[in-house]
Each structure stands twice: as C-alpha cells, then as structure tokens.
Design a protein around this motif. Structure first.
Motif, short mmCIF file in Angstrom:
data_model
loop_
_atom_site.label_atom_id
_atom_site.label_comp_id
_atom_site.label_asym_id
_atom_site.label_seq_id
_atom_site.Cartn_x
_atom_site.Cartn_y
_atom_site.Cartn_z
N PHE A 58 -7.68 -8.28 -50.59
CA PHE A 58 -8.93 -8.17 -49.82
C PHE A 58 -9.60 -9.50 -49.52
O PHE A 58 -10.72 -9.78 -49.91
N GLY A 81 -2.86 -5.04 -47.01
CA GLY A 81 -3.34 -4.47 -45.75
C GLY A 81 -2.58 -5.04 -44.57
O GLY A 81 -1.76 -5.96 -44.69
N VAL A 82 -2.88 -4.48 -43.40
CA VAL A 82 -2.15 -4.88 -42.20
C VAL A 82 -2.85 -6.01 -41.46
O VAL A 82 -2.21 -6.90 -40.89
N GLY A 83 -4.18 -6.00 -41.44
CA GLY A 83 -4.94 -6.98 -40.65
C GLY A 83 -4.86 -8.37 -41.26
O GLY A 83 -5.08 -8.54 -42.46
N VAL A 106 -0.41 1.26 -45.25
CA VAL A 106 -1.77 1.63 -44.83
C VAL A 106 -1.82 2.62 -43.66
O VAL A 106 -2.86 3.18 -43.37
N ARG A 244 -11.44 -2.94 -36.62
CA ARG A 244 -12.31 -3.98 -37.14
C ARG A 244 -13.65 -3.90 -36.41
O ARG A 244 -13.67 -3.61 -35.21
N HIS A 292 -15.32 0.91 -45.09
CA HIS A 292 -13.97 0.38 -44.90
C HIS A 292 -13.00 1.07 -45.89
O HIS A 292 -12.39 0.43 -46.75
N SER A 295 -7.64 2.19 -46.13
CA SER A 295 -6.47 2.18 -47.02
C SER A 295 -6.86 2.53 -48.45
O SER A 295 -6.09 2.29 -49.38
N ARG A 301 -2.86 1.83 -52.25
CA ARG A 301 -3.10 0.57 -52.98
C ARG A 301 -1.90 0.21 -53.85
O ARG A 301 -1.52 -0.95 -53.98
N MET A 304 0.79 -1.02 -51.46
CA MET A 304 0.44 -2.35 -50.96
C MET A 304 0.86 -3.41 -51.96
O MET A 304 1.51 -4.40 -51.64
O1 DGY Z 1 -6.08 -4.42 -42.72
C1 DGY Z 1 -5.98 -3.37 -43.35
O2 DGY Z 1 -4.92 -2.78 -43.54
C2 DGY Z 1 -7.19 -2.77 -43.95
O3 DGY Z 1 -8.34 -3.06 -43.24
C3 DGY Z 1 -7.32 -3.25 -45.39
O4 DGY Z 1 -7.61 -2.16 -46.12
#
Ligand code: DGY
Length: 327
Positions: A58, A81-83, A106, A244, A292, A295, A301, A304
């Motif tokens: 995070f 996470g993906v972002g 996610v 986002r 938020h 995920s 988690r 991930m």
């Molecule tokens: O980027 C993502 O996957 C989420 O925002 C993180 O939980």
C-alpha cells in the motif's frame, strides 16, 4: 535465517493500518530476511548493499531517487495491487530495477465491489440500513423505492481485467453492456459477455444508466470525467468509481450531484483518501463512499502477498519476473 539463501527485503514497518499484516509476516520470513524501514534508516551503512528487493505494501515505503540511490543492489520492487500510479516507473527503470504488480489477485474482488456499489446505490442499501436501525423507525416496507439493474444499461470505461470481470457479472444480472477502452476487445471476448464497443466515450455516457470507471490512472485518464462528461450523462444515471479518485474531477462531480445533472455516485476511491471531513461528497445524500475496499478481502490480500513473493524471488535470481510492469 541464512543471509546467502534469502534476499534482504525492505518492507514498510510491520503492523499498523498501512503495515504488512502481522499474520503474513511468518509467511514472508520463510522467504526473506525482512528489514523494516526503521531498521534500514538506523543501519543504512550496514544494510544498503544487502537489500535486493522492496516489498511495497500500500504505497509504502515511498520509492524516490534518494532511496534508489541508497540501494545499489536493488533488483526488484513488488507492488501490492494493480495500480502503479504512485511509482515513477521511468526513474526506477533507469536504476535497472524491475517493478511487478498483482493484477490477477485484485480483479475478482474489485469487480465484486463495483457490482456491490452499483446495487447498493440502485437499491438504497445504505439508507435502508440507517432506517432499519434507527430508533424512530416504525414502518418497514414503505416508500423506499429503488431501481432494478436488470434491463438497465451499464457503461464500462476501461475494459481491462477488472472491467471485463464487471461485464461478466453484469451479464448475469441481465444488463445491457457498453464499453469504452483504448483498444477494442476481440469479437469472442465481446460476445462472451454481450458487450458492445463504443469508440466514442460521449456515446457511452449518453446511453448508460450506470457508468463504472475501471481505468488505470495515467496522464490520459486524469480528470477523464469532468463537467462536460457529467453533463452528457442521463439525469437518472449513477457514476461508480472503482479505479482512482483522480479520474474524476471531484468539484465537477459535487456540482453535478447537487444540481441533478446526474442522480447519484458510488465511490470506492476519492482524491485525497480519506477526504477531509468537511468535504461536500461526504455530506450528500445521493453519494455512497467506501474506503478503497476494492482488493480488501482475505483471499486477495493473501494472493497479492504470494504473487509479490514469487516476483521478488524470480527478480533477485535473475529469472523473468512474473507480472512485470513495463515502462
Ligand atoms: O491498485 C490496486 O489494485 C488497488 O487499488 C489496491 O488495493
């Protein structure tokens, strides 16, 4: 734990709301010699050459030029996470460091949350809960009418892994599905979920009863939905954001929600997070906000973390990095 067997990995401080969950530490310690940011800061001289990987949970630790310069043997950063909009990929790559994310972990839970927000907004779940628990409530099954989503049109903006999972779910709810994406999906993908491509964003906005945002944040998608786009939407439409906060011009959204330009919004993401307590979005009746949670499931988690471990182990051993994010 032997140092030569286990790469030293820099992680955010263990515990706390933004930390790696304590029950994950045991798993991580099987693979890594973990160094917290605190330990690193206190023993930089001794540790800086040893650290080969960063376990980024995070958005922490913050990876900037200073940190990269102080880790000459860093090989890989695994991001949960993906972002990866919080990472300067060009800068990181100029240090010869690879970045990996966890897209597969996610996509299901984030798509689930998108559906949950859509249904919660359409069926007034949050208001309903407040009525049900209020000490003043005497009458149930009254006039708290919502909308059905079957037969309604869902516009998906961003048809990557998450957007596609949303489409699969929406199909099961018998929705009509439109989508807008940088590139069109192949015919088989479209047919499998009954999705119709809208080359023009305007077209999707005008035709949808629910619009869901599942794009990555990039310079191209920053404030993708502003005043003009909101005005194109139906006054009966709902905007759902699981991508986002910065993808939406929030001032324009507040205006649109106050003035009946659109009916409602359901947001898992805002800018900033959390919003200041006096922000208008927190006080509008036609808005649902979650913190938020895309995920936020135990399964996601765990996956991930597992994917991050795999990427780090491959990266430090010189193998191709699973889920590498290319600049
Ligand atoms: O980027 C993502 O996957 C989420 O925002 C993180 O939980």
């Amino acid at each position: 734990m032997e140092e030569n067997k286990h790469p030293y990995t820099l992680i955010n401080v263990i515990g706390g709301t933004n930390g790696v969950y304590e029950d994950h530490v045991e798993f991580l310690e099987k693979h890594f010699k973990l160094i917290t940011m605190k330990e690193f800061t206190e023993n930089k001289q001794d540790l800086s050459h040893k650290i080969k990987a960063i376990f980024m949970w995070f958005h922490k630790p913050v990876v900037d030029r200073d940190l990269l310069q102080s880790l000459p043997n860093l090989k890989v950063i695994a991001n949960c996470g993906v972002g990866v909009d919080h990472l300067d990929l060009k800068l990181i790559s100029s240090f010869g460091v690879k970045v990996a994310n966890t897209p597969f972990a996610v996509s299901n839970p984030t798509a689930d949350l998108g559906m949950a927000l859509m249904l919660a907004s359409a069926r007034r779940i949050v208001e309903g809960h407040q009525i049900a628990v209020s000490p003043d409530t005497k009458c149930f099954m009254a006039d708290w009418l919502g909308e059905e989503i079957n037969g309604a049109t869902l516009g998906i903006i961003g048809m990557g892994a998450i957007g596609y999972k949303v489409a699969q779910r929406a199909r099961a709810f018998e929705m009509n599905i439109l989508y807008h994406n940088r590139s069109r999906r192949n015919e088989a993908d479209e047919q499998a979920v009954g999705a119709v491509y809208c080359a023009k964003l305007e077209d999707l906005l005008q035709r949808s009863d629910f619009v869901i945002l599942s794009v990555n944040l990039s310079p191209q998608t920053q404030k993708l939905i502003g005043r003009k786009e909101l005005e194109l939407m139906k006054p009966t439409a709902t905007l759902i954001n699981i991508s986002r906060g910065q993808v939406v011009d929030q001032d324009a959204l507040v205006n649109a929600l106050k003035n009946g330009v659109i009916k409602a919004a359901a947001l898992d993401v805002t800018y900033p997070e959390p919003l200041p307590r006096d922000h208008a979005l927190l006080h509008l009746k036609n808005v649902i906000i979650t913190p938020h949670l895309g995920s936020a499931t135990s399964k996601a988690r765990y996956l991930m973390m597992k994917n991050m471990v795999e990427s780090i182990l491959a990266g430090v051993s010189g193998f191709p990095v699973p889920n590498e994010v290319h600049v």
